[in-house]
Motif scaffolding. Sequence first.
Motif, short mmCIF file in Angstrom:
data_model
loop_
_atom_site.label_atom_id
_atom_site.label_comp_id
_atom_site.label_asym_id
_atom_site.label_seq_id
_atom_site.Cartn_x
_atom_site.Cartn_y
_atom_site.Cartn_z
N UNK A 185 12.96 3.21 -1.30
CA UNK A 185 12.36 4.07 -2.33
C UNK A 185 13.39 4.38 -3.42
N UNK A 186 12.91 4.55 -4.64
CA UNK A 186 13.79 4.80 -5.78
C UNK A 186 13.26 5.94 -6.65
N UNK A 187 14.19 6.54 -7.40
CA UNK A 187 13.83 7.53 -8.41
C UNK A 187 14.47 7.13 -9.73
N UNK B 199 0.85 -1.20 0.00
CA UNK B 199 0.00 0.00 0.00
C UNK B 199 0.88 1.25 0.00
N UNK B 200 1.62 1.46 -1.12
CA UNK B 200 2.44 2.66 -1.24
C UNK B 200 2.32 3.22 -2.65
N UNK B 201 3.20 4.16 -3.01
CA UNK B 201 3.05 4.87 -4.28
C UNK B 201 4.19 4.55 -5.24
N UNK B 202 3.81 4.28 -6.49
CA UNK B 202 4.76 4.19 -7.59
C UNK B 202 4.19 4.99 -8.75
N UNK B 203 5.06 5.48 -9.61
CA UNK B 203 4.65 6.35 -10.70
C UNK B 203 3.59 5.69 -11.58
N UNK C 202 15.06 9.40 -1.59
CA UNK C 202 15.81 8.72 -2.65
C UNK C 202 16.37 9.80 -3.56
N UNK C 203 17.48 9.48 -4.21
CA UNK C 203 18.06 10.42 -5.16
C UNK C 203 18.73 9.66 -6.29
N UNK D 51 19.72 23.18 -27.40
CA UNK D 51 20.17 24.04 -26.30
C UNK D 51 19.21 23.98 -25.12
N UNK D 52 18.46 22.87 -25.03
CA UNK D 52 17.48 22.73 -23.94
C UNK D 52 17.48 21.29 -23.43
N UNK D 53 17.44 21.15 -22.10
CA UNK D 53 17.41 19.83 -21.46
C UNK D 53 16.08 19.68 -20.74
N UNK D 54 15.30 18.66 -21.11
CA UNK D 54 13.98 18.42 -20.51
C UNK D 54 13.99 17.05 -19.85
N UNK D 55 13.71 17.02 -18.55
CA UNK D 55 13.78 15.78 -17.79
C UNK D 55 12.55 15.62 -16.89
N UNK D 56 12.24 14.36 -16.57
CA UNK D 56 11.16 14.05 -15.64
C UNK D 56 11.61 12.92 -14.72
N UNK D 57 11.38 13.09 -13.44
CA UNK D 57 11.77 12.08 -12.45
C UNK D 57 10.54 11.29 -12.00
N UNK D 58 10.68 9.96 -11.97
CA UNK D 58 9.57 9.09 -11.57
C UNK D 58 9.91 8.41 -10.23
N UNK D 59 9.04 8.58 -9.23
CA UNK D 59 9.30 7.97 -7.92
C UNK D 59 8.64 6.59 -7.80
N UNK D 60 9.28 5.71 -7.02
CA UNK D 60 8.75 4.37 -6.80
C UNK D 60 8.93 3.97 -5.33
N UNK D 61 7.91 3.28 -4.81
CA UNK D 61 7.96 2.62 -3.50
C UNK D 61 8.00 3.61 -2.32
N UNK D 62 7.43 4.80 -2.50
CA UNK D 62 7.34 5.76 -1.41
C UNK D 62 6.04 5.56 -0.62
N UNK D 63 6.09 5.81 0.68
CA UNK D 63 4.91 5.66 1.52
C UNK D 63 4.08 6.95 1.54
N UNK D 64 3.54 7.28 0.38
CA UNK D 64 2.64 8.42 0.22
C UNK D 64 1.47 7.96 -0.64
N UNK D 65 0.39 8.75 -0.62
CA UNK D 65 -0.79 8.40 -1.41
C UNK D 65 -0.70 8.91 -2.85
N UNK D 66 0.01 10.01 -3.05
CA UNK D 66 0.16 10.58 -4.37
C UNK D 66 1.45 11.38 -4.44
N UNK D 67 1.82 11.80 -5.64
CA UNK D 67 3.11 12.44 -5.84
C UNK D 67 3.23 13.77 -5.09
#
Length: 230
Positions: A135-137, A41-45, A221-222, A151-167
């Motif tokens: 927990x992992x990212x 019962x935890x949060x993953x992306x 996590x980092x 000339x632009x860097x676009x990134x998105x981080x996805x979290x896994x296995x955190x004990x939260x209900x939502x991001x």
Amino acid sequence: MKSHLSIKLLFVTLFFIGIFTMVSKTQSQVAPIFWVTWKAENYSAPGFSGKSLPSNNTPISIAFELILNGNVVDLKPEEIRWYVDGAFVAKSLGLKEYSFKSNIGTGTHSIRIEIPKFQKGNSLMKNIQIPVSRPEIVLDSPYSKSSVTSNQLVLEAHPYFFNVNQISGLMWGWKINNVAPENLTEKPNKITVDFPVEMPSGSQVLVNVEARNILKNTERAETMSLFTIL
């Protein structure tokens, strides 16, 4: 001759009857099968196709059915015992579900389910292992071999296995070449970095991202990645 032939036929008939009886008896004694499921019962992306693993302090729910000859067995009259990591934790008639909180950071939880004297006969037992992870990212990057051609860097981080209900239950921190950027987007797990036009080809950019549970600062996590500007 006829009497001898009759005796032979009798023995052959009895032999096949015996074989049929043994086969029927064997088929009727198929061992029951435990069908066990569990959920962390935890949060993953969103979009994660794997099974979300529990981390330290994650509630874990386990349930099972017993299948015999293709049918679900009514376990209401049966005493069911539960063990977690070798320790007895619960028993009751028809107790097909059990929940507990993980108390380890990594490793596995060993679960044992026992039905003593099933249908007034032998005891049944089932063991399963539930893996536990920190927990992992994961940093989602659309760039081949971490090479940036614009000339632009676009990134998105996805979290896994955190004990939260939502991001929104996570606090994010980014660093670009060890410097915290300004003007982050409305979604703190995403970042866009613009590079100067005169930035020389071959320059490298180190990106570091961290996520923390807002309600539990030690749950974090980092990850980091190195990009090359072409």
